[in-house]
Motif scaffolding. Structure first.
Motif, PDB file in Angstrom:
ATOM      1  N   ALA A 129      12.013   4.747   7.603  1.00  0.00           N
ATOM      2  CA  ALA A 129      10.734   4.238   7.089  1.00  0.00           C
ATOM      3  C   ALA A 129      10.962   3.169   6.033  1.00  0.00           C
ATOM      4  CB  ALA A 129       9.909   5.385   6.522  1.00  0.00           C
ATOM      5  N   LEU A 130      11.895   3.394   5.120  1.00  0.00           N
ATOM      6  CA  LEU A 130      12.176   2.402   4.073  1.00  0.00           C
ATOM      7  C   LEU A 130      12.703   1.105   4.678  1.00  0.00           C
ATOM      8  CD1 LEU A 130      13.764   4.741   1.380  1.00  0.00           C
ATOM      9  CD2 LEU A 130      11.544   3.594   1.229  1.00  0.00           C
ATOM     10  N   GLU A 131      13.489   1.225   5.747  1.00  0.00           N
ATOM     11  CA  GLU A 131      13.977   0.026   6.433  1.00  0.00           C
ATOM     12  C   GLU A 131      12.809  -0.752   7.031  1.00  0.00           C
ATOM     13  OE1 GLU A 131      17.063  -1.220  10.008  1.00  0.00           O
ATOM     14  OE2 GLU A 131      17.075   0.830   9.225  1.00  0.00           O
ATOM     15  N   GLN A 132      11.847  -0.037   7.615  1.00  0.00           N
ATOM     16  CA  GLN A 132      10.662  -0.690   8.182  1.00  0.00           C
ATOM     17  C   GLN A 132       9.858  -1.416   7.111  1.00  0.00           C
ATOM     18  OE1 GLN A 132       9.427  -0.980  11.409  1.00  0.00           O
ATOM     19  NE2 GLN A 132      11.451  -0.268  11.970  1.00  0.00           N
ATOM     20  N   PHE A 133       9.915  -0.908   5.875  1.00  0.00           N
ATOM     21  CA  PHE A 133       9.172  -1.541   4.787  1.00  0.00           C
ATOM     22  C   PHE A 133       9.937  -2.683   4.131  1.00  0.00           C
ATOM     23  CE2 PHE A 133       6.942   2.687   4.636  1.00  0.00           C
ATOM     24  CZ  PHE A 133       5.779   2.199   5.214  1.00  0.00           C
ATOM     25  N   GLY A 134      11.120  -3.020   4.669  1.00  0.00           N
ATOM     26  CA  GLY A 134      11.816  -4.208   4.207  1.00  0.00           C
ATOM     27  C   GLY A 134      12.976  -3.987   3.254  1.00  0.00           C
ATOM     28  N   TYR A 135      13.322  -2.754   2.969  1.00  0.00           N
ATOM     29  CA  TYR A 135      14.464  -2.505   2.086  1.00  0.00           C
ATOM     30  C   TYR A 135      15.764  -2.702   2.853  1.00  0.00           C
ATOM     31  CZ  TYR A 135      11.381  -0.616  -1.494  1.00  0.00           C
ATOM     32  OH  TYR A 135      10.410  -0.472  -2.447  1.00  0.00           O
ATOM     33  N   LYS A 136      16.776  -3.181   2.139  1.00  0.00           N
ATOM     34  CA  LYS A 136      18.097  -3.381   2.725  1.00  0.00           C
ATOM     35  C   LYS A 136      18.879  -2.071   2.689  1.00  0.00           C
ATOM     36  CE  LYS A 136      18.328  -8.267   1.463  1.00  0.00           C
ATOM     37  NZ  LYS A 136      16.928  -8.416   1.348  1.00  0.00           N
ATOM     38  N   PRO A 137      19.876  -1.909   3.587  1.00  0.00           N
ATOM     39  CA  PRO A 137      20.628  -0.648   3.653  1.00  0.00           C
ATOM     40  C   PRO A 137      21.208  -0.195   2.312  1.00  0.00           C
ATOM     41  CG  PRO A 137      21.123  -1.985   5.569  1.00  0.00           C
ATOM     42  CD  PRO A 137      20.263  -2.825   4.664  1.00  0.00           C
ATOM     43  N   LEU A 161       0.816  -1.218   0.000  1.00  0.00           N
ATOM     44  CA  LEU A 161       0.000   0.000   0.000  1.00  0.00           C
ATOM     45  C   LEU A 161       0.847   1.265   0.000  1.00  0.00           C
ATOM     46  CD1 LEU A 161      -2.791  -1.106   2.470  1.00  0.00           C
ATOM     47  CD2 LEU A 161      -3.117  -0.466   0.100  1.00  0.00           C
ATOM     48  N   SER A 162       2.067   1.160   0.517  1.00  0.00           N
ATOM     49  CA  SER A 162       2.960   2.318   0.543  1.00  0.00           C
ATOM     50  C   SER A 162       3.600   2.574  -0.809  1.00  0.00           C
ATOM     51  CB  SER A 162       4.058   2.114   1.585  1.00  0.00           C
ATOM     52  OG  SER A 162       3.517   2.105   2.870  1.00  0.00           O
ATOM     53  N   GLY A 163       3.783   1.518  -1.572  1.00  0.00           N
ATOM     54  CA  GLY A 163       4.531   1.648  -2.807  1.00  0.00           C
ATOM     55  C   GLY A 163       3.725   1.808  -4.066  1.00  0.00           C
ATOM     56  N   VAL A 164       2.432   1.505  -4.006  1.00  0.00           N
ATOM     57  CA  VAL A 164       1.631   1.535  -5.221  1.00  0.00           C
ATOM     58  C   VAL A 164       0.183   1.855  -4.857  1.00  0.00           C
ATOM     59  CG1 VAL A 164       1.162  -0.961  -5.185  1.00  0.00           C
ATOM     60  CG2 VAL A 164       1.174   0.238  -7.363  1.00  0.00           C
ATOM     61  N   SER A 165      -0.493   2.602  -5.712  1.00  0.00           N
ATOM     62  CA  SER A 165      -1.901   2.925  -5.448  1.00  0.00           C
ATOM     63  C   SER A 165      -2.755   1.671  -5.627  1.00  0.00           C
ATOM     64  CB  SER A 165      -2.380   4.019  -6.402  1.00  0.00           C
ATOM     65  OG  SER A 165      -2.535   3.490  -7.705  1.00  0.00           O
ATOM     66  N   ALA A 166      -3.940   1.693  -5.079  1.00  0.00           N
ATOM     67  CA  ALA A 166      -4.846   0.554  -5.191  1.00  0.00           C
ATOM     68  C   ALA A 166      -5.151   0.241  -6.655  1.00  0.00           C
ATOM     69  CB  ALA A 166      -6.142   0.823  -4.420  1.00  0.00           C
ATOM     70  N   ASP A 167      -5.388   1.278  -7.470  1.00  0.00           N
ATOM     71  CA  ASP A 167      -5.661   1.054  -8.893  1.00  0.00           C
ATOM     72  C   ASP A 167      -4.460   0.456  -9.609  1.00  0.00           C
ATOM     73  OD1 ASP A 167      -8.300   1.777  -8.950  1.00  0.00           O
ATOM     74  OD2 ASP A 167      -7.958   3.786  -9.739  1.00  0.00           O
ATOM     75  N   ASP A 168      -3.265   0.980  -9.311  1.00  0.00           N
ATOM     76  CA  ASP A 168      -2.058   0.445  -9.954  1.00  0.00           C
ATOM     77  C   ASP A 168      -1.814  -0.997  -9.530  1.00  0.00           C
ATOM     78  OD1 ASP A 168      -1.584   2.757 -11.362  1.00  0.00           O
ATOM     79  OD2 ASP A 168      -0.095   3.537  -9.955  1.00  0.00           O
ATOM     80  N   PHE A 169      -2.064  -1.287  -8.257  1.00  0.00           N
ATOM     81  CA  PHE A 169      -1.891  -2.662  -7.789  1.00  0.00           C
ATOM     82  C   PHE A 169      -2.863  -3.588  -8.517  1.00  0.00           C
ATOM     83  CE2 PHE A 169      -2.814  -6.188  -4.881  1.00  0.00           C
ATOM     84  CZ  PHE A 169      -1.545  -6.723  -4.774  1.00  0.00           C
ATOM     85  N   ILE A 216      10.347  12.407  -0.019  1.00  0.00           N
ATOM     86  CA  ILE A 216      11.490  11.544  -0.325  1.00  0.00           C
ATOM     87  C   ILE A 216      11.054  10.082  -0.392  1.00  0.00           C
ATOM     88  CG2 ILE A 216      13.724  10.699   0.535  1.00  0.00           C
ATOM     89  CD1 ILE A 216      14.066  13.521   1.842  1.00  0.00           C
ATOM     90  N   ILE A 217      10.238   9.658   0.571  1.00  0.00           N
ATOM     91  CA  ILE A 217       9.767   8.273   0.602  1.00  0.00           C
ATOM     92  C   ILE A 217       8.929   7.982  -0.635  1.00  0.00           C
ATOM     93  CG2 ILE A 217       8.295   6.621   1.834  1.00  0.00           C
ATOM     94  CD1 ILE A 217       9.143   8.181   4.427  1.00  0.00           C
ATOM     95  N   ARG A 218       8.040   8.895  -0.985  1.00  0.00           N
ATOM     96  CA  ARG A 218       7.184   8.699  -2.154  1.00  0.00           C
ATOM     97  C   ARG A 218       8.035   8.537  -3.415  1.00  0.00           C
ATOM     98  NH1 ARG A 218       2.779  13.156  -3.290  1.00  0.00           N
ATOM     99  NH2 ARG A 218       2.841  12.996  -1.054  1.00  0.00           N
ATOM    100  N   LYS A 219       9.013   9.427  -3.603  1.00  0.00           N
ATOM    101  CA  LYS A 219       9.881   9.351  -4.788  1.00  0.00           C
ATOM    102  C   LYS A 219      10.677   8.049  -4.793  1.00  0.00           C
ATOM    103  CE  LYS A 219      11.121  14.172  -4.898  1.00  0.00           C
ATOM    104  NZ  LYS A 219      12.263  15.066  -5.037  1.00  0.00           N
ATOM    105  N   ALA A 220      11.194   7.658  -3.617  1.00  0.00           N
ATOM    106  CA  ALA A 220      11.994   6.447  -3.526  1.00  0.00           C
ATOM    107  C   ALA A 220      11.165   5.201  -3.847  1.00  0.00           C
ATOM    108  CB  ALA A 220      12.600   6.315  -2.119  1.00  0.00           C
ATOM    109  N   LEU A 221       9.938   5.140  -3.337  1.00  0.00           N
ATOM    110  CA  LEU A 221       9.075   3.985  -3.605  1.00  0.00           C
ATOM    111  C   LEU A 221       8.688   3.909  -5.068  1.00  0.00           C
ATOM    112  CD1 LEU A 221       6.849   4.071  -0.395  1.00  0.00           C
ATOM    113  CD2 LEU A 221       8.605   2.376  -0.969  1.00  0.00           C
ATOM    114  N   LYS A 222       8.408   5.060  -5.688  1.00  0.00           N
ATOM    115  CA  LYS A 222       8.093   5.068  -7.120  1.00  0.00           C
ATOM    116  C   LYS A 222       9.295   4.602  -7.932  1.00  0.00           C
ATOM    117  CE  LYS A 222       4.385   8.452  -7.193  1.00  0.00           C
ATOM    118  NZ  LYS A 222       3.943   9.775  -7.620  1.00  0.00           N
TER     119      LYS A 222
END
Length: 197
Positions: free
Chosen positions: A158-166, A90-98, A186-192
């Motif tokens: 936040a990105l670490e909490q979502f499972g990304y590696k350092p 849900l953090s990385g993609v909109s419901a429609d995109d998913f 920053i988080i939004r841009k990084a997830l996109k």
């Protein structure tokens, strides 16, 4: 069971937040799509809640809309997907995109989401293709600023909490972080960017 909370937002540190409801502080986790819509600290907020009770813990997950919570609950029914992975989706993609990724069986894009390997992506497609229809509304993505001393450090946490590696975090932040950006931006841009690579 708790289905909705209305109170004063007293803390936000993605993916965690706290709402004070008449003197009782409720700790929640929420996807970034909900964080983008949160007001400033000290303001009133209303979130729909998913209540999860296990043997040793009670967890609350907050969402901006019923549709977001519905997708979260649908994802939890997929074998191999827990709350952390569902929040990451849900953090990385909109419901429609998913829904589009699932309908198109786009395993490559699905495996770019932290916590989703090829087998899990295949299960998602098989189990959800008929459940996710075109009626899904996009998840709201406003740009409310978060109070933070160091937006880059907050985005990294936040990105670490979502499972990304350092190493992945460092690369994503190098490309996403610009002077003056809030942690949420920053988080939004990084997830996109992570979904595109």
């Amino acid at each position: 069971m708790i289905g909705r909370l209305k109170g004063v937002l007293v803390m936000k540190a993605p993916p965690a937040l706290m709402i004070d409801v008449n003197g009782v502080g409720y700790e929640l986790e929420a996807p970034m799509s909900t964080f983008y819509e949160l007001p400033e600290l000290g303001r009133e907020v209303t979130l729909v809640i998913h209540y999860a009770q296990k043997e040793d813990a009670v967890n609350l997950y907050g969402f901006q809309s019923e549709r977001e919570r519905g997708l979260f609950r649908t994802l939890l029914k997929v074998s191999g997907i827990g709350a952390k992975t569902a929040l990451s989706i849900l953090s990385g993609v909109s419901a429609d995109d998913f829904a589009r990724l699932v309908a198109n069986s786009d395993l490559t894009a699905l495996t770019r989401i932290p916590g989703i390997g090829k087998k899990t992506a295949e299960r998602i497609v098989v189990e959800l293709r008929d459940k996710l229809g075109a009626g899904l509304a996009p998840v709201a993505t406003g740009g409310v600023k978060i109070v933070a001393h160091d937006p880059v450090a907050e985005a990294s946490a936040a990105l670490e909490q979502f499972g990304y590696k350092p190493a992945e975090i460092a690369k994503l932040l190098k490309d996403a972080a610009e002077p003056g950006d809030s942690a949420e931006t920053i988080i939004r841009k990084a997830l996109k960017a992570a979904l595109r690579t």
